[in-house]
Design a protein around this motif. Structure first.
Motif, PDB file in Angstrom:
ATOM      1  N   ILE A  79       0.919  -1.276   0.016  1.00  0.00           N
ATOM      2  CA  ILE A  79       0.094  -0.024   0.041  1.00  0.00           C
ATOM      3  C   ILE A  79       0.929   1.385  -0.005  1.00  0.00           C
ATOM      4  O   ILE A  79       0.516   2.301  -0.657  1.00  0.00           O
ATOM      5  CB  ILE A  79      -0.925  -0.158   1.253  1.00  0.00           C
ATOM      6  N   VAL A  80       1.910   1.297   0.895  1.00  0.00           N
ATOM      7  CA  VAL A  80       2.657   2.407   0.838  1.00  0.00           C
ATOM      8  C   VAL A  80       3.980   2.008   0.205  1.00  0.00           C
ATOM      9  O   VAL A  80       4.769   0.957   0.244  1.00  0.00           O
ATOM     10  CB  VAL A  80       3.264   2.761   2.204  1.00  0.00           C
ATOM     11  N   TRP A 104       3.230   7.436   7.689  1.00  0.00           N
ATOM     12  CA  TRP A 104       2.183   6.595   8.083  1.00  0.00           C
ATOM     13  C   TRP A 104       2.340   5.333   9.282  1.00  0.00           C
ATOM     14  O   TRP A 104       3.607   5.281   9.454  1.00  0.00           O
ATOM     15  CB  TRP A 104       1.621   5.595   6.976  1.00  0.00           C
ATOM     16  N   MET A 105       1.366   5.583   9.967  1.00  0.00           N
ATOM     17  CA  MET A 105       1.360   4.529  11.175  1.00  0.00           C
ATOM     18  C   MET A 105       0.305   3.427  10.516  1.00  0.00           C
ATOM     19  O   MET A 105      -0.734   3.821   9.968  1.00  0.00           O
ATOM     20  CB  MET A 105       0.746   5.233  12.180  1.00  0.00           C
ATOM     21  N   ARG A 106       0.624   2.134  10.604  1.00  0.00           N
ATOM     22  CA  ARG A 106      -0.067   1.240  10.127  1.00  0.00           C
ATOM     23  C   ARG A 106      -0.432   0.203  11.319  1.00  0.00           C
ATOM     24  O   ARG A 106       0.379  -0.309  12.131  1.00  0.00           O
ATOM     25  CB  ARG A 106       0.493   0.304   9.149  1.00  0.00           C
ATOM     26  N   TYR A 107      -1.728  -0.244  11.621  1.00  0.00           N
ATOM     27  CA  TYR A 107      -2.496  -0.894  12.739  1.00  0.00           C
ATOM     28  C   TYR A 107      -2.913  -2.076  12.028  1.00  0.00           C
ATOM     29  O   TYR A 107      -3.895  -1.818  11.017  1.00  0.00           O
ATOM     30  CB  TYR A 107      -3.321  -0.099  13.438  1.00  0.00           C
ATOM     31  N   GLU A 131     -15.291 -20.570   6.930  1.00  0.00           N
ATOM     32  CA  GLU A 131     -14.781 -19.434   7.316  1.00  0.00           C
ATOM     33  C   GLU A 131     -13.559 -19.072   6.468  1.00  0.00           C
ATOM     34  O   GLU A 131     -12.933 -19.998   5.575  1.00  0.00           O
ATOM     35  CB  GLU A 131     -14.678 -19.499   8.731  1.00  0.00           C
ATOM     36  N   LEU A 132     -13.277 -17.842   6.662  1.00  0.00           N
ATOM     37  CA  LEU A 132     -12.132 -17.206   6.037  1.00  0.00           C
ATOM     38  C   LEU A 132     -11.255 -16.253   6.741  1.00  0.00           C
ATOM     39  O   LEU A 132     -11.471 -15.696   7.570  1.00  0.00           O
ATOM     40  CB  LEU A 132     -12.832 -16.234   4.848  1.00  0.00           C
ATOM     41  N   SER A 133      -9.872 -16.611   6.602  1.00  0.00           N
ATOM     42  CA  SER A 133      -9.057 -15.812   7.304  1.00  0.00           C
ATOM     43  C   SER A 133      -8.575 -14.526   6.538  1.00  0.00           C
ATOM     44  O   SER A 133      -8.250 -14.706   5.268  1.00  0.00           O
ATOM     45  CB  SER A 133      -7.584 -16.949   7.358  1.00  0.00           C
ATOM     46  N   VAL A 134      -8.720 -13.452   7.310  1.00  0.00           N
ATOM     47  CA  VAL A 134      -8.276 -12.333   6.597  1.00  0.00           C
ATOM     48  C   VAL A 134      -7.216 -11.443   7.503  1.00  0.00           C
ATOM     49  O   VAL A 134      -7.044 -11.764   8.583  1.00  0.00           O
ATOM     50  CB  VAL A 134      -9.447 -11.270   6.725  1.00  0.00           C
ATOM     51  N   VAL A 135      -6.510 -10.467   6.829  1.00  0.00           N
ATOM     52  CA  VAL A 135      -5.869  -9.508   7.701  1.00  0.00           C
ATOM     53  C   VAL A 135      -6.339  -8.192   7.223  1.00  0.00           C
ATOM     54  O   VAL A 135      -6.416  -7.908   5.846  1.00  0.00           O
ATOM     55  CB  VAL A 135      -4.227  -9.427   6.942  1.00  0.00           C
ATOM     56  N   LEU A 136      -6.672  -7.471   8.394  1.00  0.00           N
ATOM     57  CA  LEU A 136      -7.330  -6.097   8.254  1.00  0.00           C
ATOM     58  C   LEU A 136      -6.014  -4.883   8.639  1.00  0.00           C
ATOM     59  O   LEU A 136      -5.226  -5.245   9.527  1.00  0.00           O
ATOM     60  CB  LEU A 136      -8.351  -6.004   9.234  1.00  0.00           C
ATOM     61  N   SER A 137      -5.837  -4.019   7.720  1.00  0.00           N
ATOM     62  CA  SER A 137      -4.951  -3.080   8.076  1.00  0.00           C
ATOM     63  C   SER A 137      -5.432  -1.562   8.011  1.00  0.00           C
ATOM     64  O   SER A 137      -6.488  -1.547   6.962  1.00  0.00           O
ATOM     65  CB  SER A 137      -3.805  -3.139   6.812  1.00  0.00           C
ATOM     66  N   ASP A 138      -5.044  -0.717   9.057  1.00  0.00           N
ATOM     67  CA  ASP A 138      -5.629   0.537   8.710  1.00  0.00           C
ATOM     68  C   ASP A 138      -4.368   1.592   8.766  1.00  0.00           C
ATOM     69  O   ASP A 138      -3.331   1.360   9.667  1.00  0.00           O
ATOM     70  CB  ASP A 138      -6.297   0.793  10.140  1.00  0.00           C
ATOM     71  N   TYR A 139      -4.356   2.308   7.649  1.00  0.00           N
ATOM     72  CA  TYR A 139      -3.228   3.072   7.329  1.00  0.00           C
ATOM     73  C   TYR A 139      -3.563   4.740   8.040  1.00  0.00           C
ATOM     74  O   TYR A 139      -4.622   5.199   7.233  1.00  0.00           O
ATOM     75  CB  TYR A 139      -2.690   3.224   6.049  1.00  0.00           C
TER      76      TYR A 139
END
Length: 787
Positions: A79-80, A104-107, A131-139
């Motif tokens: 993303i960055v 940027w700070m990424r959580y 079910e589904l495994s996901v990764v959530l990111s907040d920039y």
């Protein structure tokens, strides 16, 4: 989100205390927190209910906080990042660019998604998956001088977990991302005019070698839904106020089964369009025989239906019986009318088989073309990138989250105003409709090859899974322009090699191969001579039989000199045909290459040049004598004899060889002497203008030998670069392209499927016309599937 924020109210303080109390620009950080500990201490709730799904935080996963503050920082999510080099068309396209006063700070957290009661997860990779495994990111974007601990306290108090309402809260330069493995669905818009040229050979339901002339509309469209299983990332970014950039891209695969492929499935969305094209195909299959019985306003298909009905009731005259018998002979259906009562059923069965074959061919074309393009997208390369208004992003948020691009693409195609979206990239292109396809693609920007005089592209595209296994695709394309061929002087060649499955250590055996040759004739008002040359190319390439050339010329003659005409000549060898052909070119067969070079000599209306077979009879012995002398006496630097010596060799055959003398009597004078400053016509001029024929032929064989050894001995795929370099000499001049195509056509006839296994077409389009004609001499064995 008030409930969510309440459940997460302990999170800011717990995480922020682990972050250094310094400015964003002063230190690189990566803070890792065990999610199990956070859930145990109720800092993270075990589950969150979100619009039809339940989000469960992985107890064995890790939550991370990272910062990005200067060029060189690497975001594994892509993303960055830094601006990609202009030459790196296959590389990643970061949404947020480093190198300014912003960092940027990424959580990021790992979670599992499960359908809520009465809801379904349409994007699961299989029906057995629940079910589904996901990764959530907040920039979060911040000035480089911002204190990181203070920034974290503020950011985490309003943590964004990819809810639709989170999109409206994106600040300038912010982003949220969702990464998962599942079923990804997209929509493709194609032109029928680009579908048929590469599929015509699969639709030749004709007995023996018959000319097929298929008329198609250049404006008729085709829509399809394509789905596949892979790891993908969805991101929403705020590039400017009031707008959100939506991006979908490939990411590192979590596939653990090496034998698993992409599982591409195609659904055709427009039955009416299929029905219309079926009618055009049936008209082409019936051929020109019915013309003498056609009445004004009547189609050949309507006439055939009527004749079959009359035949079943024995209510037709002798002329109708004769014509019907000829058509049935062409189609391989009871030409003797031995069972007229059952003819209607046989005709109905034939039409049904053609309809099934057409649908299968179209599905296969779309699936193969999409797979070709998709495999050539690097990890972190963009599948879709579009900027829309906030309300639009929120509207399609749920479907995009489920891996469904179809609804957004349909809206862009049918409902949206141009000002409502900005399409930046869709599978290598900036348009939704695929057109002017080159090589094995669906037209995703590949026509650019024909807009440059000399373009060479070689690249490896590799996708890696978390086990370190790789799935590779080779991009080997070359585009040329040769002014000696006039308006027919642009062409492209595509050598395909790709894997559909992962392998721990890929070898040449793991790849599917293919070769595509295309020659493009720019729009021009063609003289009769230029028309003959274009059709002669098709005969040399094995697209048309010599007996069909006159029919095609007469078809085109009506527009010659009146309207600009564009031509496309194509030959495509898929994996099975290409693999069958490679072992047959393992040594330098002087006679075979001499025949190919002879057939490639330029057309003229003199007898010796009027057809490829006459040229073979006259010039094959001349080429063989020339190449043999080059082998023993040629220059060590150029591997060519002088044009004067070439003319002497030609003169000797025109004087002493009975066949050459008889067929070539009109050319004996000009062939007997080398005249500097001439054109590109005589044997000596061809040698002079298209040098190094012996070297090119030998290197072509060397490339085939190298490829076979690489496959048989399971060598590393890096050999393919060398293979491409050795093969391309046979298509780096217009003359040698003709010779190379002639060689492939001759060798293909010795394979199990013969020329029936080679897709071969000549497409003719008249300027300002809404139709095009696609020609090919079929190599059918009758009525496939007939009882």
């Amino acid at each position: 989100m008030k409930v969510v924020n309440k459940l997460l109210e302990k999170l800011p303080e717990v995480v922020a205390e682990k972050i250094p109390d310094v400015k964003l620009q002063d230190q690189d950080i990566k803070v890792t927190v065990a999610q199990g500990a956070l859930t145990a201490e109720k800092v993270l709730p075990p589950k969150l209910a979100m619009h039809g799904i339940t989000l469960s935080f992985e107890t064995h996963g890790e939550a991370t906080v990272r910062n990005f503050n200067s060029p060189g920082d690497v975001d594994e999510n892509g993303i960055v990042g830094e601006t990609a080099a202009e030459s790196s068309e296959l590389g990643p396209r970061p949404q947020l660019l480093l190198g300014t006063e912003t960092g940027w700070m990424r959580y990021q957290v790992a979670a599992r998604v499960k359908a809520a009661v009465s809801a379904s997860l349409s994007f699961l990779a299989s029906e057995q998956q629940t079910e589904l495994s996901v990764v959530l990111s907040d920039y979060r974007a911040h000035p480089l001088g911002r204190n990181m601990r203070e920034a974290a306290l503020t950011d985490l108090s309003e943590l964004r977990l990819m809810q639709a309402t989170d999109l409206a809260k994106l600040g300038l330069g912010d982003a949220v991302a969702w990464q998962a493995r599942g079923s990804l669905q997209t929509r493709l818009e194609l032109n029928w005019a680009d579908v048929f040229p590469s599929n015509l050979n699969r639709l030749g339901f004709l007995r023996g070698s018959e000319l097929l002339a298929l008329k198609t509309s250049v404006k008729a469209g085709l829509s399809a839904r394509v789905s596949l299983t892979d790891d993908y990332q969805l991101s929403f970014t705020r590039p400017r106020t009031g707008r959100i950039q939506v991006a979908v891209r490939k990411v590192k695969s979590h596939e653990q089964t090496l034998s698993a492929g992409l599982g591409i499935q195609v659904e055709l969305l427009d039955p009416a369009a299929m029905k219309a094209q079926l009618g055009q195909l049936l008209e082409a299959l019936l051929g020109p025989v019915l013309r003498e019985l056609l009445k004004k306003g009547q189609s050949a298909l309507e006439l055939m239906d009527g004749l079959v009905e009359k035949a079943s009731k024995a209510k037709f005259d002798e002329n109708q019986k004769r014509v019907l018998g000829m058509v049935l002979e062409r189609l391989g259906i009871d030409p003797q009318l031995s069972d007229p009562a059952n003819l209607p059923q046989a005709w109905a069965d034939f039409k049904a088989r053609v309809a099934e074959a057409l649908e299968n061919a179209v599905r296969s074309h779309i699936a193969d073309g999409f797979q070709y393009e998709y495999l050539r997208l690097n990890e972190a390369s963009t599948l879709l990138e579009v900027v829309v208004e906030d309300v639009t992003a929120m509207r399609f948020h749920e479907s995009l989250l489920k891996g469904n691009l179809v609804e957004l693409l349909k809206w862009m195609k049918t409902s949206a105003q141009p000002s409502e979206f900005e399409l930046r990239n869709y599978l290598h292109s900036t348009t939704l409709t695929r057109q002017q396809a080159v090589g094995f693609s669906l037209g995703f920007g590949s026509f650019e090859l024909l807009k440059s005089r000399d373009v060479k592209r070689q690249a490896w595209v590799t996708q890696e899974n978390f086990q370190g296994a790789r799935r590779m695709a080779f991009l080997g394309r070359r585009g040329y322009e040769d002014k000696l061929l006039g308006n027919r002087g642009q062409w492209a060649v595509d050598l395909k090699a790709d894997m559909t499955r992962f392998a721990p250590a890929p070898v040449a055996t793991d790849f599917d191969y293919g070769l595509h040759l295309l020659q493009w004739g720019r729009q021009k008002k063609l003289t009769r001579k230029e028309l003959q040359m274009a059709v002669d190319d098709a005969v040399v390439w094995g697209v048309l039989d010599t007996k069909d050339a006159a029919s095609v010329v007469s078809w085109m003659q009506e527009d010659a000199g009146k309207h600009p005409i564009e031509t496309r000549l194509e030959v495509k060898l898929a994996d099975d045909t290409f693999r069958a052909l490679v072992p047959r070119i393992q040594e330098f067969d002087l006679a075979r290459f001499s025949r190919a070079l002879a057939r490639a000599m330029p057309w003229s209306d003199q007898t010796a040049r009027a057809s490829p077979e006459f040229r073979r009879a006259v010039y094959a012995p001349i080429w063989e004598a020339y190449l043999r002398e080059v082998q023993s006496q040629g220059s060590l630097m150029l591997n060519d004899l002088s044009p004067s010596r070439a003319a002497q060799i030609a003169k000797a055959f025109f004087q002493r060889d009975a066949t050459v003398r008889e067929l070539g009597k009109d050319l004996q004078l000009i062939e007997s002497e080398w005249r500097p400053g001439g054109g590109n016509f005589t044997f000596a001029e061809i040698i002079h203008k298209n040098p190094n024929s012996l070297v090119r032929c030998r290197e072509f064989v060397s490339g085939m030998v190298r490829l076979r050894r690489a496959i048989d001995e399971r060598k590393a795929p890096d050999e393919l670069r060398t293979v491409f370099g050795e093969l391309e000499g046979m298509w780096s001049t217009g003359f040698h392209l003709r010779a190379g195509a002639a060689l492939l056509a001759e060798v293909a006839q010795s394979t199990p499927m013969g020329l029936a296994g080679v897709e071969r077409t000549l497409t003719v389009r008249v300027a300002d016309s809404e139709e095009q004609l696609v020609f090919s001499t079929t190599r059918g064995t009758g009525n496939p599937g007939a009882p």
